[in-house]
Design an enzyme around this catalytic site. Sequence first.
Site, PDB file in Angstrom:
ATOM      1  N   ASP A  92      -0.283  18.858  -5.511  1.00  0.00           N
ATOM      2  CA  ASP A  92       1.267  19.133  -5.145  1.00  0.00           C
ATOM      3  C   ASP A  92       1.298  20.376  -5.528  1.00  0.00           C
ATOM      4  OD1 ASP A  92       1.375  18.804  -7.786  1.00  0.00           O
ATOM      5  OD2 ASP A  92       2.181  16.818  -7.711  1.00  0.00           O
ATOM      6  N   GLY A  95       6.493  21.394  -8.010  1.00  0.00           N
ATOM      7  CA  GLY A  95       7.954  21.607  -7.863  1.00  0.00           C
ATOM      8  C   GLY A  95       8.528  20.032  -8.535  1.00  0.00           C
ATOM      9  N   ASP A 146       8.444  23.681  -3.659  1.00  0.00           N
ATOM     10  CA  ASP A 146       9.837  23.447  -3.025  1.00  0.00           C
ATOM     11  C   ASP A 146      10.621  22.618  -4.162  1.00  0.00           C
ATOM     12  OD1 ASP A 146       7.997  21.145  -3.714  1.00  0.00           O
ATOM     13  OD2 ASP A 146       9.429  19.751  -2.620  1.00  0.00           O
ATOM     14  N   GLN A 188      12.874  18.800   3.112  1.00  0.00           N
ATOM     15  CA  GLN A 188      14.115  18.198   2.307  1.00  0.00           C
ATOM     16  C   GLN A 188      15.205  17.638   3.037  1.00  0.00           C
ATOM     17  OE1 GLN A 188      13.370  17.240  -0.921  1.00  0.00           O
ATOM     18  NE2 GLN A 188      11.572  18.405  -1.470  1.00  0.00           N
ATOM     19  N   GLY A 215      11.373  14.329  -1.014  1.00  0.00           N
ATOM     20  CA  GLY A 215      12.934  14.068  -1.508  1.00  0.00           C
ATOM     21  C   GLY A 215      13.373  12.773  -1.435  1.00  0.00           C
ATOM     22  N   ASP A 265       1.151   8.673  -1.390  1.00  0.00           N
ATOM     23  CA  ASP A 265       0.395   8.812  -2.819  1.00  0.00           C
ATOM     24  C   ASP A 265       1.560   8.170  -3.657  1.00  0.00           C
ATOM     25  OD1 ASP A 265       1.706  10.852  -4.726  1.00  0.00           O
ATOM     26  OD2 ASP A 265       2.470  11.260  -2.822  1.00  0.00           O
ATOM     27  N   CYS A 303     -10.076 -10.791  -1.989  1.00  0.00           N
ATOM     28  CA  CYS A 303     -10.289  -9.475  -2.465  1.00  0.00           C
ATOM     29  C   CYS A 303     -11.966  -9.187  -2.675  1.00  0.00           C
ATOM     30  CB  CYS A 303      -9.471  -9.145  -3.507  1.00  0.00           C
ATOM     31  SG  CYS A 303      -9.425  -7.403  -3.990  1.00  0.00           S
ATOM     32  N   CYS A 305     -12.755  -6.617  -4.368  1.00  0.00           N
ATOM     33  CA  CYS A 305     -13.155  -5.508  -5.503  1.00  0.00           C
ATOM     34  C   CYS A 305     -13.821  -6.234  -6.720  1.00  0.00           C
ATOM     35  CB  CYS A 305     -11.698  -5.119  -5.975  1.00  0.00           C
ATOM     36  SG  CYS A 305     -10.755  -6.169  -7.153  1.00  0.00           S
ATOM     37  N   CYS A 308     -11.948  -8.967  -8.810  1.00  0.00           N
ATOM     38  CA  CYS A 308     -11.580 -10.409  -8.246  1.00  0.00           C
ATOM     39  C   CYS A 308     -12.923 -11.031  -7.922  1.00  0.00           C
ATOM     40  CB  CYS A 308     -11.105 -10.017  -6.935  1.00  0.00           C
ATOM     41  SG  CYS A 308      -9.163  -9.646  -7.146  1.00  0.00           S
ATOM     42  N   HIS A 334      -8.131  -3.069  -9.114  1.00  0.00           N
ATOM     43  CA  HIS A 334      -7.950  -4.007  -8.082  1.00  0.00           C
ATOM     44  C   HIS A 334      -6.577  -3.545  -7.272  1.00  0.00           C
ATOM     45  CE1 HIS A 334      -6.163  -7.578  -6.055  1.00  0.00           C
ATOM     46  NE2 HIS A 334      -5.239  -7.342  -6.571  1.00  0.00           N
TER      47      HIS A 334
END
Length: 385
Positions: A92, A95, A146, A188, A215, A265, A303, A305, A308, A334
């Site tokens: 990123d 900002g 930004d 924005q 934003g 994200d 699941c 993973c 689990c 998980h």
Amino acid sequence: MDPFRFQVEARAGRARVGRLFTPHGAVETPLFMPVGTAGSVKGLMPKDLEAIGSQVLLANTYHLLLRPGPERVRALGGLHGFAGWKGPWLTDSGGFQVMSLGHMRRIDEEGVVFQSHLDGRLIKLTPERSIAVQEALGADLIMAFDECPPYPSPREYLEASLERTLRWLERSLKAKTRPDQALFGIAQGGTDPELRRRSTLETIRFDLPGYAIGGLAVGEPKEAMFAMVELSTRLLPEDRPRYLMGVGHPEDLVAAMGLGVDLFDCVYPTRTGRFGSALVPEGRLNLKNARFLEDRRPLEEGCDCYTCQTFGRAYLAHLVRAGEMLGGILLSLHNLRHLHRLTEAARQAIREGRYGDFAREFARRRFGREVPPWFREALAAGGHW
């Protein structure tokens, strides 16, 4: 050939499956990016992230600028050599963290002066400095500098902020020197439809390899947030990836994927795990609750993973209540796999032309009979409800 390409491979309504090509490999979208704030996802090794299906990691320019410093990262091979993750990275611009974490002293046309939350020193961050830091870090995908206004903000401030962000985008683009990095612009405008439209259309004029919707998810109502996502994805070009920043709740992903968002994200899945909660189709399990102390079941049936497949809820509840580090690690693992499985299932549903069925089944398990209007409206706008 351009090292960055994006191609849409399947559609269902406004939802789409895409393939994003980068110098460090191609990835399938929609996808969720785990957040490696200081170059690591807290508690998880790169091999763990690869095993659960992570495709792109995010690192924070603000944190890496303060420690260990961009030149040290560059000297040690950039993020790919320094941090051990060989797939694509996104950084990123710094900002958002400046606005939320740094003790901001001044914001003007030149940039931002803030006080480090680590040692109190004053630091100036400008579009040129942000790009220089991101070039030193060496991520595949980088963001224009930004300004992310808080919610709520007066319309006059939103307007001035978005105009400044556009000027900073132009400066970011002029400062960029590395052809092996793709610069995304950030739209924005808060939750004002007119300002959001203006910001998006003006950002598109720069003809960038990708675009971010910024934003949002800063405290506004879900109805307002998804009205802006719907507007944004309607305006953004079909042949470029769309990135909804800072969004990681499963229901938000399902609604936004239905509107054609490709990248997400958020710290939510790992932070939630460290605080002792697990993501499941019905919502969240708080493992601090005594009812799990004798529960032999895995966190989530089906699941795949490691958590689990290996441990029951009782053991995980014990770890959480005892304050053991392993508890947060296993829950983070998980929770990330839960979101990766969600995006994998979404991609399959889009390819098979049944995203509406997928979203309704998600809503049945997550909300029962009380499906919130914002969720229905977002899915309807995407052609799925």
